[in-house]
Design an enzyme around this catalytic site. Sequence first.
Site, PDB file in Angstrom:
ATOM      1  N   LEU A 232       0.797  -1.221   0.000  1.00  0.00           N
ATOM      2  CA  LEU A 232       0.000   0.000   0.000  1.00  0.00           C
ATOM      3  C   LEU A 232       0.834   1.278   0.000  1.00  0.00           C
ATOM      4  O   LEU A 232       0.316   2.341  -0.334  1.00  0.00           O
ATOM      5  CB  LEU A 232      -0.938   0.019   1.216  1.00  0.00           C
ATOM      6  CG  LEU A 232      -1.851  -1.202   1.401  1.00  0.00           C
ATOM      7  CD1 LEU A 232      -2.724  -1.026   2.629  1.00  0.00           C
ATOM      8  CD2 LEU A 232      -2.705  -1.439   0.166  1.00  0.00           C
ATOM      9  N   ALA A 233       2.102   1.187   0.401  1.00  0.00           N
ATOM     10  CA  ALA A 233       2.911   2.405   0.550  1.00  0.00           C
ATOM     11  C   ALA A 233       4.391   2.060   0.504  1.00  0.00           C
ATOM     12  O   ALA A 233       4.773   0.886   0.451  1.00  0.00           O
ATOM     13  CB  ALA A 233       2.566   3.097   1.874  1.00  0.00           C
ATOM     14  N   ASP A 381       0.201  -7.298  12.394  1.00  0.00           N
ATOM     15  CA  ASP A 381       1.069  -7.488  11.233  1.00  0.00           C
ATOM     16  C   ASP A 381       2.543  -7.562  11.649  1.00  0.00           C
ATOM     17  O   ASP A 381       3.384  -6.798  11.156  1.00  0.00           O
ATOM     18  CB  ASP A 381       0.869  -6.336  10.236  1.00  0.00           C
ATOM     19  CG  ASP A 381       1.296  -6.713   8.826  1.00  0.00           C
ATOM     20  OD1 ASP A 381       1.545  -7.906   8.591  1.00  0.00           O
ATOM     21  OD2 ASP A 381       1.387  -5.816   7.969  1.00  0.00           O
TER      22      ASP A 381
END
Length: 596
Positions: A232-233, A381
Amino acid sequence: MKTSLGRHSIIPLDPRDQTCALCIGSVVLTTGPPGSGDMARRALKLASWTSVALAASGICLYSNKYLDPNDFGAVRVGRAVATTAVISYDYLTSLRSVPYGSEEYLQLRSKLLPLSVRPETELTSVSTPGCNLLAPCLGRHPRKSKVHLRSARRLCELCCANRGTFIKVGQHLGALDYLLPEEYTSTLKVLHSQAPQSSMKEVRQVIREDLGKEIHDLFLSFDDTPLGAASLAQVHKAVLRDGRTVAVKVQHPKVQAQSSKDILLMEVLVLAVKQLFPEFEFMWLVDEAKKNLPLELDFLNEGRNAEKVAQMLKHFDFLKVPHIYWELSTKRVLLMEFVDGGQVNDRHYMERNKIDVNEISRHLGRMYSEMIFVNGFVHCDPHPGNVLVRKRPDTGKVEIVLLDHGLYQALTEEFRLDYCRLWQSLIWTDMQSVRKYSQRLGAGDLYPLFACMLTARSWDSVNKGIGQTPVTTTEDSEIRNHAANYLPQISQLLNRVPRQMLLIFKTNDLLRGIEAALGTRASASSFLNMSRCCIKALAAHKKQKTRSLFRRARISLREAVSLWKINLQELVLHLKGLRLTGWVWALLCWLLPASH
């Protein structure tokens, strides 16, 4: 009414027909009153201009490095549909070349189709200690293993091509080491290191749009090469105008727009696959992505999570959570204190820096036990790239650095307490309570499988006591290998348990992977730390439920006695370790002189 084909044949038509034009190459088929030839010419002209526009767009698309055909919905959808169709066809045809009714046919079919939920006595039978999750060893079938491997590679290629949300979901699947076939988890693990990178032009664009300034106006220096890229980044190292070194997390510019469409596409594909394979329930995966992705894409939410966990675990002096710079943070850009270190599974880094792997494993266990059992707010995570270790520059003490706070699971009080009681039952081998609390958490008659999935141990080891029988390499590898045999039951169970259990499974598997890399898997010390947190959590709950000072005193006394017993057991284990070390040293001293 007549039809003219160019300037050639004339064919009578129904007089009710009024107007029609169809362009085929340079030949025009026209019908209608006088003047219809003009309409045909207009249609031909429109078709010609459309063809030129499409050709020009195609040339522009493929000549411009900032335009990617993968960003077009039709391309992404087509690729996903084609991959799903090929994988489904591969599984459907895997039985075709096997003689009907043969032993090979029955064995393959048993792995493709769900086993019915059997009585408890049959489900919990074990023929060989530590052989597999629950039942007698069936062996790994090479044909089925090849189908799994082919399908896993196709799925991995799809995730790499479609990027963004697909990589995120693929990483989630790759983390479920003890729940999915090894062919899938080992293949999809590469997605952690193959995440796409945004170009510097895209990074500048996001920073300009969100912070209203150019990079050179905000920073003295800004590294073009990212420290790391995720689904995502990506993160860049930079220096602010006041000299502070920071880490700048910048969201990939197209992820936000594509995520909702990607999730909808996944939902449709999972429902389609379910029509072919009714026994495989993977809607839980779509539900989790639908719930968690919007939260992970909001970097302000990540900053709030970071501050919350830092405050919640401030009594752990070994934990470091980077400070957030709110004045330069938005939903797509997050600025935080720069902290370096080695990945938590890098034993060579720890050896070079004289960091004790057992100490790191203990700290990690205490930290996550506190999150899960005491606070009910869990960082979900903990893959090695998000957990760093280092020695503090000022004191030289060992420190764990916790990064990426986008994904947290908040546990309800009822779930947290039942989960506490279940783990206490597993640690102290109270099988009646294991059954009771597993069923309260939604496992039903599949509670033996549920216990094995939680502990990543065989049912035989669970019955003997997970704290009493150390995990062996053979048991660990066989559990991974035989997960494929129980895939239908596992998917059924994952659909049955509360949604908050799903991220706990993922977190458990990631932590076990770290322990395996450090060589500290399933140590008695880690179970004692978990039990200590369970006792504290249950005692705190009981105190909240009563106003009587006498009852609170009794609860506190029982808590103190239980904790004292655990401390005593930990001391005995420590002394045993010292005694064994002494014996080994004495033996070496006796042998070495003799050799001379």
